[in-house]
Scaffold this motif. Structure first.
Motif, PDB file in Angstrom:
ATOM      1  N   ASP A  12       0.845  -1.191   0.000  1.00 50.73           N
ATOM      2  CA  ASP A  12       0.000   0.000   0.000  1.00 50.73           C
ATOM      3  C   ASP A  12       0.882   1.242   0.000  1.00 50.73           C
ATOM      4  O   ASP A  12       1.852   1.321   0.759  1.00 50.73           O
ATOM      5  CB  ASP A  12      -0.915   0.018   1.227  1.00 50.73           C
ATOM      6  CG  ASP A  12      -2.124  -0.882   1.072  1.00 50.73           C
ATOM      7  OD1 ASP A  12      -2.005  -1.896   0.339  1.00 50.73           O
ATOM      8  OD2 ASP A  12      -3.168  -0.588   1.670  1.00 50.73           O
ATOM      9  N   VAL A  13       0.539   2.189  -0.843  1.00 54.16           N
ATOM     10  CA  VAL A  13       1.267   3.456  -0.936  1.00 54.16           C
ATOM     11  C   VAL A  13       0.319   4.576  -0.521  1.00 54.16           C
ATOM     12  O   VAL A  13      -0.766   4.714  -1.092  1.00 54.16           O
ATOM     13  CB  VAL A  13       1.788   3.712  -2.364  1.00 54.16           C
ATOM     14  CG1 VAL A  13       2.625   4.984  -2.407  1.00 54.16           C
ATOM     15  CG2 VAL A  13       2.597   2.521  -2.867  1.00 54.16           C
ATOM     16  N   VAL A  14       0.711   5.353   0.476  1.00 52.81           N
ATOM     17  CA  VAL A  14      -0.086   6.486   0.938  1.00 52.81           C
ATOM     18  C   VAL A  14       0.713   7.754   0.679  1.00 52.81           C
ATOM     19  O   VAL A  14       1.872   7.880   1.098  1.00 52.81           O
ATOM     20  CB  VAL A  14      -0.440   6.350   2.426  1.00 52.81           C
ATOM     21  CG1 VAL A  14      -1.122   7.615   2.944  1.00 52.81           C
ATOM     22  CG2 VAL A  14      -1.353   5.147   2.633  1.00 52.81           C
ATOM     23  N   VAL A  15       0.085   8.683  -0.032  1.00 45.69           N
ATOM     24  CA  VAL A  15       0.732   9.926  -0.433  1.00 45.69           C
ATOM     25  C   VAL A  15      -0.028  11.097   0.172  1.00 45.69           C
ATOM     26  O   VAL A  15      -1.235  11.238  -0.040  1.00 45.69           O
ATOM     27  CB  VAL A  15       0.768  10.065  -1.974  1.00 45.69           C
ATOM     28  CG1 VAL A  15       1.398  11.406  -2.374  1.00 45.69           C
ATOM     29  CG2 VAL A  15       1.530   8.899  -2.595  1.00 45.69           C
ATOM     30  N   GLY A  16       0.675  11.916   0.952  1.00 46.60           N
ATOM     31  CA  GLY A  16       0.111  13.153   1.485  1.00 46.60           C
ATOM     32  C   GLY A  16       0.591  14.317   0.644  1.00 46.60           C
ATOM     33  O   GLY A  16       1.805  14.573   0.581  1.00 46.60           O
ATOM     34  N   GLY A  17      -0.314  15.008  -0.002  1.00 48.60           N
ATOM     35  CA  GLY A  17       0.025  16.009  -1.004  1.00 48.60           C
ATOM     36  C   GLY A  17       0.570  17.316  -0.452  1.00 48.60           C
ATOM     37  O   GLY A  17       1.410  17.329   0.451  1.00 48.60           O
ATOM     38  N   ARG A  18       0.069  18.419  -0.973  1.00 51.10           N
ATOM     39  CA  ARG A  18       0.642  19.732  -0.679  1.00 51.10           C
ATOM     40  C   ARG A  18       0.105  20.283   0.648  1.00 51.10           C
ATOM     41  O   ARG A  18      -0.605  21.296   0.678  1.00 51.10           O
ATOM     42  CB  ARG A  18       0.350  20.687  -1.828  1.00 51.10           C
ATOM     43  CG  ARG A  18       0.929  20.224  -3.174  1.00 51.10           C
ATOM     44  CD  ARG A  18       0.629  21.230  -4.270  1.00 51.10           C
ATOM     45  NE  ARG A  18       1.306  22.494  -4.016  1.00 51.10           N
ATOM     46  CZ  ARG A  18       2.540  22.790  -4.414  1.00 51.10           C
ATOM     47  NH1 ARG A  18       3.263  21.886  -5.073  1.00 51.10           N
ATOM     48  NH2 ARG A  18       3.067  23.968  -4.162  1.00 51.10           N
ATOM     49  N   PHE A  19       0.473  19.617   1.746  1.00 56.12           N
ATOM     50  CA  PHE A  19       0.051  20.043   3.070  1.00 56.12           C
ATOM     51  C   PHE A  19       0.831  21.276   3.514  1.00 56.12           C
ATOM     52  O   PHE A  19       2.056  21.353   3.307  1.00 56.12           O
ATOM     53  CB  PHE A  19       0.294  18.927   4.102  1.00 56.12           C
ATOM     54  CG  PHE A  19      -0.790  17.898   4.174  1.00 56.12           C
ATOM     55  CD1 PHE A  19      -1.859  18.075   5.036  1.00 56.12           C
ATOM     56  CD2 PHE A  19      -0.746  16.760   3.388  1.00 56.12           C
ATOM     57  CE1 PHE A  19      -2.864  17.122   5.125  1.00 56.12           C
ATOM     58  CE2 PHE A  19      -1.730  15.802   3.458  1.00 56.12           C
ATOM     59  CZ  PHE A  19      -2.813  15.985   4.333  1.00 56.12           C
ATOM     60  N   SER A  20       0.143  22.208   4.149  1.00 54.60           N
ATOM     61  CA  SER A  20       0.822  23.287   4.859  1.00 54.60           C
ATOM     62  C   SER A  20       1.305  22.757   6.210  1.00 54.60           C
ATOM     63  O   SER A  20       0.922  21.658   6.635  1.00 54.60           O
ATOM     64  CB  SER A  20      -0.128  24.456   5.083  1.00 54.60           C
ATOM     65  OG  SER A  20      -1.165  24.079   5.988  1.00 54.60           O
ATOM     66  N   ARG A  21       2.139  23.545   6.907  1.00 53.70           N
ATOM     67  CA  ARG A  21       2.605  23.121   8.228  1.00 53.70           C
ATOM     68  C   ARG A  21       1.425  22.885   9.162  1.00 53.70           C
ATOM     69  O   ARG A  21       1.364  21.871   9.860  1.00 53.70           O
ATOM     70  CB  ARG A  21       3.525  24.189   8.825  1.00 53.70           C
ATOM     71  CG  ARG A  21       4.779  24.452   8.025  1.00 53.70           C
ATOM     72  CD  ARG A  21       5.624  25.526   8.698  1.00 53.70           C
ATOM     73  NE  ARG A  21       6.747  25.920   7.860  1.00 53.70           N
ATOM     74  CZ  ARG A  21       6.711  26.919   6.995  1.00 53.70           C
ATOM     75  NH1 ARG A  21       5.600  27.641   6.864  1.00 53.70           N
ATOM     76  NH2 ARG A  21       7.760  27.222   6.260  1.00 53.70           N
ATOM     77  N   THR A  22       0.505  23.845   9.192  1.00 51.77           N
ATOM     78  CA  THR A  22      -0.634  23.739  10.101  1.00 51.77           C
ATOM     79  C   THR A  22      -1.503  22.537   9.767  1.00 51.77           C
ATOM     80  O   THR A  22      -1.909  21.769  10.652  1.00 51.77           O
ATOM     81  CB  THR A  22      -1.480  25.013  10.044  1.00 51.77           C
ATOM     82  OG1 THR A  22      -0.661  26.133  10.395  1.00 51.77           O
ATOM     83  CG2 THR A  22      -2.655  24.931  10.995  1.00 51.77           C
ATOM     84  N   ALA A  23      -1.784  22.340   8.489  1.00 52.54           N
ATOM     85  CA  ALA A  23      -2.637  21.223   8.073  1.00 52.54           C
ATOM     86  C   ALA A  23      -1.980  19.886   8.395  1.00 52.54           C
ATOM     87  O   ALA A  23      -2.650  18.933   8.812  1.00 52.54           O
ATOM     88  CB  ALA A  23      -2.948  21.327   6.591  1.00 52.54           C
ATOM     89  N   LEU A  24      -0.658  19.799   8.227  1.00 54.25           N
ATOM     90  CA  LEU A  24       0.037  18.544   8.508  1.00 54.25           C
ATOM     91  C   LEU A  24      -0.040  18.203   9.991  1.00 54.25           C
ATOM     92  O   LEU A  24      -0.290  17.041  10.361  1.00 54.25           O
ATOM     93  CB  LEU A  24       1.499  18.645   8.067  1.00 54.25           C
ATOM     94  CG  LEU A  24       2.326  17.360   8.217  1.00 54.25           C
ATOM     95  CD1 LEU A  24       1.742  16.235   7.371  1.00 54.25           C
ATOM     96  CD2 LEU A  24       3.782  17.616   7.849  1.00 54.25           C
TER      97      LEU A  24
END
Length: 314
Positions: free
Chosen positions: A242-254
């Protein structure tokens, strides 16, 4: 990167061979809180009627070498008493062989043992392993094989981190101060200030993708980091990764989404995408991957699911 001198296939079917039980123990695992249990664990294993041998090692490299030597000398089973780091070193020796493997969770992170059904309590896990040895019973599960650009290979059981968490681990390992968990916490603060999406190229079997992401994980099992369910749908028995990709997160969102990793609900976030494949080619600039929490290869790498590559003592 753990280097393998051979490229074995899946472990053959069958029961446990005759031979001794080798035990790799990390007395410092879990900050030493289970150190006093080792004699009892050894007693339970000795109750199988087999010769039980405690391996001597003072470093990760020595641990791996001791396990490889034990397998070469005819050990029928290898038991790893410690956390994911201890398990990782042992897996390099038993992957693709008929040698039975038993993880006894005694570390800060015990993700592989937990995700493959072993009891969380060390003595209970030792009893499970001993019962399997006595019955000559093993259960094949998958491992992931990592191939670096130079052709060297290594194995992992849980998760390969190739994004923000890998970058944090790399920084923490370069730091001399502070010690313990605080060093990792400081590394998170430093790398959060530097957070930026990176361009990844992924080939998932025959499908190629280019993505901008801050988090990429390749899971054989669901969890890493001591219970973070980064790849919650991963199954070490399905022959896939399984591959999980977290995209263009900001610092706060991450930081807001990170607590959701304990339940695996982060995959419902609109910036998170999940994939499944047998072979993954992964490339990006300036990333060194971490497998089972241990430093692995710099990108690019190829990760392949190998069905039944290890025979668990369950």
């Amino acid at each position: 990167m753990t280097v393998s001198d051979h490229h074995p296939g899946p472990a053959p079917a069958g029961g446990l061979a005759d031979g001794p039980v080798a035990v790799l123990a990390n007395p410092a695992a879990g900050r030493g809180r289970h150190r006093d249990l080792l004699p009892e664990i050894m007693d339970r294993l000795a109750g199988t009627g087999r010769d039980v041998r405690l391996l001597t090692a003072d470093s990760a490299q020595q641990s791996r070498a001791a396990c490889v030597a034990a397998v070469a000398e005819g050990a029928a089973a290898l038991v790893a008493v410690g956390g994911d780091g201890t398990v990782h070193q042992a897996l390099q020796a038993v992957a693709g062989t008929p040698v039975g493997f038993g993880p006894v969770p005694a570390g800060t992170g015990n993700d592989f043992a937990m995700d493959t059904g072993f009891p969380v309590e060390p003595l209970a896990a030792a009893e499970t392993v001993a019962a399997a040895i006595s019955a000559g019973r093993t259960r094949p599960v998958d491992l992931a094989r990592v191939t670096a650009v130079d052709g060297s290979t290594g194995w992992y059981g849980a998760v390969l981190a190739a994004g923000f968490d890998a970058i944090v681990n790399e920084r923490a390992n370069r730091m001399r101060w502070p010690r313990g968990r605080r060093r990792y916490d400081l590394a998170i603060v430093v790398e959060l200030a530097r957070l930026r999406p990176r361009r990844y190229t992924l080939r998932l079997d025959d499908r190629e993708l280019t993505v901008d992401a801050v988090l990429v994980a390749v899971g054989n099992c669901p969890s890493y980091g001591g219970g973070l369910r980064i790849c919650p749908a991963a199954d070490p028995g399905d022959g896939l990764l399984d591959v999980v990709v977290g995209g263009r997160f900001s610092r706060t969102a991450l930081m807001r989404v990170r607590p959701r990793l304990y339940q695996g609900t982060h995959v419902d976030h609109p910036l998170v995408t999940s994939y499944r494949a047998r072979t993954i080619e992964l490339a990006a600039e300036g990333i060194t991957t971490y497998a089972d929490g241990e430093r692995s290869a710099a990108l690019p790498v190829t990760v392949t699911a190998v069905p039944g590559a290890v025979r668990l003592l369950r």
